[in-house]
Motif scaffolding. Structure first.
Motif, PDB file in Angstrom:
ATOM      1  N   THR A  51       0.824  -1.201   0.000  1.00 12.77           N
ATOM      2  CA  THR A  51       0.000   0.000   0.000  1.00 12.77           C
ATOM      3  C   THR A  51       0.860   1.254   0.000  1.00 12.77           C
ATOM      4  OG1 THR A  51      -1.807  -1.097   1.170  1.00 12.77           O
ATOM      5  CG2 THR A  51      -1.741   1.310   1.290  1.00 12.77           C
ATOM      6  N   CYS A  52       1.845   1.277   0.921  1.00  7.94           N
ATOM      7  CA  CYS A  52       2.698   2.456   1.038  1.00  7.94           C
ATOM      8  C   CYS A  52       3.893   2.115   1.917  1.00  7.94           C
ATOM      9  CB  CYS A  52       1.912   3.614   1.639  1.00  7.94           C
ATOM     10  SG  CYS A  52       2.911   5.084   1.997  1.00  7.94           S
ATOM     11  N   PRO A  53       5.119   2.208   1.407  1.00  8.00           N
ATOM     12  CA  PRO A  53       6.300   1.911   2.229  1.00  8.00           C
ATOM     13  C   PRO A  53       6.365   2.758   3.503  1.00  8.00           C
ATOM     14  CG  PRO A  53       6.913   1.945  -0.076  1.00  8.00           C
ATOM     15  CD  PRO A  53       5.493   2.427  -0.002  1.00  8.00           C
ATOM     16  N   ARG A  54       5.924   4.023   3.438  1.00  8.22           N
ATOM     17  CA  ARG A  54       5.945   4.867   4.633  1.00  8.22           C
ATOM     18  C   ARG A  54       4.957   4.346   5.674  1.00  8.22           C
ATOM     19  NH1 ARG A  54       7.057  10.209   4.706  1.00  8.22           N
ATOM     20  NH2 ARG A  54       8.708   9.579   3.272  1.00  8.22           N
ATOM     21  N   TYR A  55       3.776   3.930   5.213  1.00 12.58           N
ATOM     22  CA  TYR A  55       2.779   3.347   6.121  1.00 12.58           C
ATOM     23  C   TYR A  55       3.334   2.071   6.755  1.00 12.58           C
ATOM     24  CZ  TYR A  55      -1.505   1.002   7.652  1.00 12.58           C
ATOM     25  OH  TYR A  55      -2.454   0.347   8.402  1.00 12.58           O
TER      26      TYR A  55
ATOM     27  N   ASN B  60      16.984   2.610   5.122  1.00 13.56           N
ATOM     28  CA  ASN B  60      16.103   3.532   5.855  1.00 13.56           C
ATOM     29  C   ASN B  60      15.471   4.541   4.915  1.00 13.56           C
ATOM     30  OD1 ASN B  60      14.766   4.502   8.129  1.00 13.56           O
ATOM     31  ND2 ASN B  60      16.375   6.003   8.598  1.00 13.56           N
ATOM     32  N   GLN B  61      14.960   4.036   3.810  1.00 22.72           N
ATOM     33  CA  GLN B  61      14.295   4.860   2.805  1.00 22.72           C
ATOM     34  C   GLN B  61      12.910   4.261   2.542  1.00 22.72           C
ATOM     35  OE1 GLN B  61      15.342   7.725   1.347  1.00 22.72           O
ATOM     36  NE2 GLN B  61      17.223   7.705   2.577  1.00 22.72           N
ATOM     37  N   PHE B  62      11.886   4.928   3.058  1.00 23.18           N
ATOM     38  CA  PHE B  62      10.519   4.454   2.914  1.00 23.18           C
ATOM     39  C   PHE B  62       9.671   5.545   2.268  1.00 23.18           C
ATOM     40  CE2 PHE B  62      12.353   2.172   6.477  1.00 23.18           C
ATOM     41  CZ  PHE B  62      11.945   0.853   6.272  1.00 23.18           C
ATOM     42  N   PRO B  63       9.687   5.631   0.951  1.00 24.64           N
ATOM     43  CA  PRO B  63       8.936   6.707   0.294  1.00 24.64           C
ATOM     44  C   PRO B  63       7.434   6.543   0.487  1.00 24.64           C
ATOM     45  CG  PRO B  63       9.709   5.106  -1.314  1.00 24.64           C
ATOM     46  CD  PRO B  63      10.363   4.744  -0.006  1.00 24.64           C
ATOM     47  N   MET B  64       6.737   7.659   0.626  1.00 27.58           N
ATOM     48  CA  MET B  64       5.286   7.588   0.748  1.00 27.58           C
ATOM     49  C   MET B  64       4.656   7.351  -0.619  1.00 27.58           C
ATOM     50  SD  MET B  64       4.097  11.561   1.303  1.00 27.58           S
ATOM     51  CE  MET B  64       5.312  11.975   2.554  1.00 27.58           C
ATOM     52  N   ASN B  65       3.481   6.759  -0.608  1.00 26.94           N
ATOM     53  CA  ASN B  65       2.714   6.544  -1.830  1.00 26.94           C
ATOM     54  C   ASN B  65       1.494   7.449  -1.773  1.00 26.94           C
ATOM     55  OD1 ASN B  65       1.295   5.648  -4.050  1.00 26.94           O
ATOM     56  ND2 ASN B  65       0.691   3.686  -3.136  1.00 26.94           N
ATOM     57  N   PRO B  66       1.558   8.642  -2.357  1.00 25.65           N
ATOM     58  CA  PRO B  66       0.459   9.608  -2.239  1.00 25.65           C
ATOM     59  C   PRO B  66      -0.869   9.096  -2.794  1.00 25.65           C
ATOM     60  CG  PRO B  66       2.456  10.673  -3.059  1.00 25.65           C
ATOM     61  CD  PRO B  66       2.693   9.192  -3.124  1.00 25.65           C
ATOM     62  N   THR B  67      -0.825   8.142  -3.720  1.00 24.86           N
ATOM     63  CA  THR B  67      -2.077   7.645  -4.308  1.00 24.86           C
ATOM     64  C   THR B  67      -2.879   6.801  -3.325  1.00 24.86           C
ATOM     65  OG1 THR B  67      -1.028   5.643  -5.213  1.00 24.86           O
ATOM     66  CG2 THR B  67      -1.022   7.614  -6.604  1.00 24.86           C
ATOM     67  N   ALA B  68      -2.246   6.394  -2.200  1.00 27.18           N
ATOM     68  CA  ALA B  68      -2.937   5.559  -1.219  1.00 27.18           C
ATOM     69  C   ALA B  68      -3.457   6.356  -0.027  1.00 27.18           C
ATOM     70  CB  ALA B  68      -1.998   4.461  -0.722  1.00 27.18           C
ATOM     71  N   CYS B  69      -3.204   7.655   0.005  1.00 23.62           N
ATOM     72  CA  CYS B  69      -3.559   8.458   1.183  1.00 23.62           C
ATOM     73  C   CYS B  69      -5.058   8.468   1.460  1.00 23.62           C
ATOM     74  CB  CYS B  69      -3.064   9.889   1.025  1.00 23.62           C
ATOM     75  SG  CYS B  69      -1.261  10.052   0.997  1.00 23.62           S
ATOM     76  N   GLY B  70      -5.866   8.382   0.422  1.00 26.18           N
ATOM     77  CA  GLY B  70      -7.313   8.464   0.593  1.00 26.18           C
ATOM     78  C   GLY B  70      -8.017   7.128   0.649  1.00 26.18           C
ATOM     79  N   ASN B  71      -7.265   6.026   0.649  1.00 26.61           N
ATOM     80  CA  ASN B  71      -7.883   4.697   0.653  1.00 26.61           C
ATOM     81  C   ASN B  71      -8.669   4.448   1.935  1.00 26.61           C
ATOM     82  OD1 ASN B  71      -6.638   4.330  -1.773  1.00 26.61           O
ATOM     83  ND2 ASN B  71      -5.197   2.753  -1.086  1.00 26.61           N
TER      84      ASN B  71
END
Length: 326
Positions: free
Chosen positions: A42-46, A277-288
């Motif tokens: 879903t999102c590496p940052r999550y 230690n690199q976990f980019p966010m996935n902005p397309t999943a923010c509203g799921n």
């Protein structure tokens, strides 16, 4: 009751203590389940916030709590039935258990336990509706032609927690609600609850789906059976009614091969992300699903995100660990 409750707590603590970490010496995860896989996909940052760091919301999710009680009751019902208990007696057993599990004890008075019913602060996901849904499910499917498989050790293939070693020293873990036979074919069965009307689109969301692919893959690998897919018993939970629909999601061997290769790639990507230690966010999943719980954190400037995490979230006492059996 008090002694039983304490023994369950002690047993749970011992299980946690005796269970190895699902992270290796480099800090990377090596034992995975569908929850942790979906988190990274879903999102590496999550994934970092929930699985690596262990952040969670201060309040329990009413949907997860309700769904957990509901699924447990039906697992135990199917287990009782598979081992010879008649439907009415099995129903009495699981309803009694559900009532006990949804009573929040706060102490005792004159040696008598006291407390109050669980209240999820939700109009539909209530204790009364939980019990009603369990009873109505049995009414709906009591005469089904689905048979629970009995394992060689004589136990019913219900509530089966598994650990499946795979390539490169990794492990897949999970919990199969029920392994069954229907129409001459083998399936895993899973329970889902929803607040929306159950249409064909509801079942279409499970193809592709990591959890259902994992269940099918594990069913074939562990039990050495040609498992075709997953039977999904869905319940629409509303204020005045509960409505049931049964659907199927199938997996071919080539689909499972593809899923397995993709899963290994995801695990490797997660390992490298942890090491770097690199976990980019996935902005397309923010509203799921109504919006990610960490959306308010990720929307802040990087140098102050830690402050908002500490203000709005708490860290689990024990991180999510797929190696812990239910």
């Amino acid at each position: 009751m008090k002694i039983i409750g304490m023994s369950l707590i002690i047993r749970r603590i011992l299980i946690v203590i005796d269970t190895p970490s699902n992270f290796d010496s480099s800090g990377a995860q090596w034992a995975w389940d569908s929850t942790s896989l979906k988190a990274f996909q879903t999102c590496p940052r999550y994934y970092k916030y929930t699985m690596v760091d262990g952040w969670t919301t201060a309040f329990k999710n009413v949907h997860l709590t309700f769904g957990g009680h509901y699924a447990t009751a039906l697992e135990h019902y199917h287990k009782h039935r598979a081992l010879g208990l008649d439907s009415n007696d099995a129903l009495i057993e699981v309803v009694t258990e559900a009532l006990l599990n949804t009573w929040e004890y706060s102490g005792s008075r004159d040696g008598v336990p006291i407390g109050k019913p669980w209240d999820g602060m939700h109009s539909a996901k209530t204790r009364d509706n939980l019990i009603r849904s369990i009873v109505w499910y049995v009414d709906e499917f009591e005469d089904e032609e689905i048979k629970t498989l009995i394992l060689p050790d004589g136990k019913a293939a219900v509530e089966y927690s598994f650990r499946l070693p795979i390539d490169f020293g990794y492990m897949l873990c999970g919990h199969i609600d029920r392994l069954c036979e229907y129409g001459g074919a083998y399936y895993v069965m899973d329970q889902k609850t929803t607040g929306t009307t159950i249409t064909p689109a509801f079942f279409n969301q499970f193809l592709p789906d990591t959890q259902m692919s994992l269940y099918t893959f594990a069913g074939k690998a562990i039990f050495d059976l040609p498992v075709k897919g997953v039977i999904i018993d869905a319940a629409q939970i509303a204020v005045g009614f509960t409505r049931f629909e049964r659907g199927f999601t199938f997996r071919t061997d080539s689909q499972l091969d593809e899923w397995y290769e993709d899963t290994l790639n995801d695990i490797e990507r997660a390992r490298q992300a942890t090491i770097d230690n690199q976990f980019p966010m996935n902005p397309t999943a923010c509203g799921n699903y109504g919006g990610c719980a960490f959306r308010s954190v990720c929307s802040r400037s990087p140098e102050i995100r830690e402050q908002f995490l500490k203000a709005d979230f708490i860290k689990r006492e024990v991180k999510w660990n797929p190696l812990i059996s239910r």
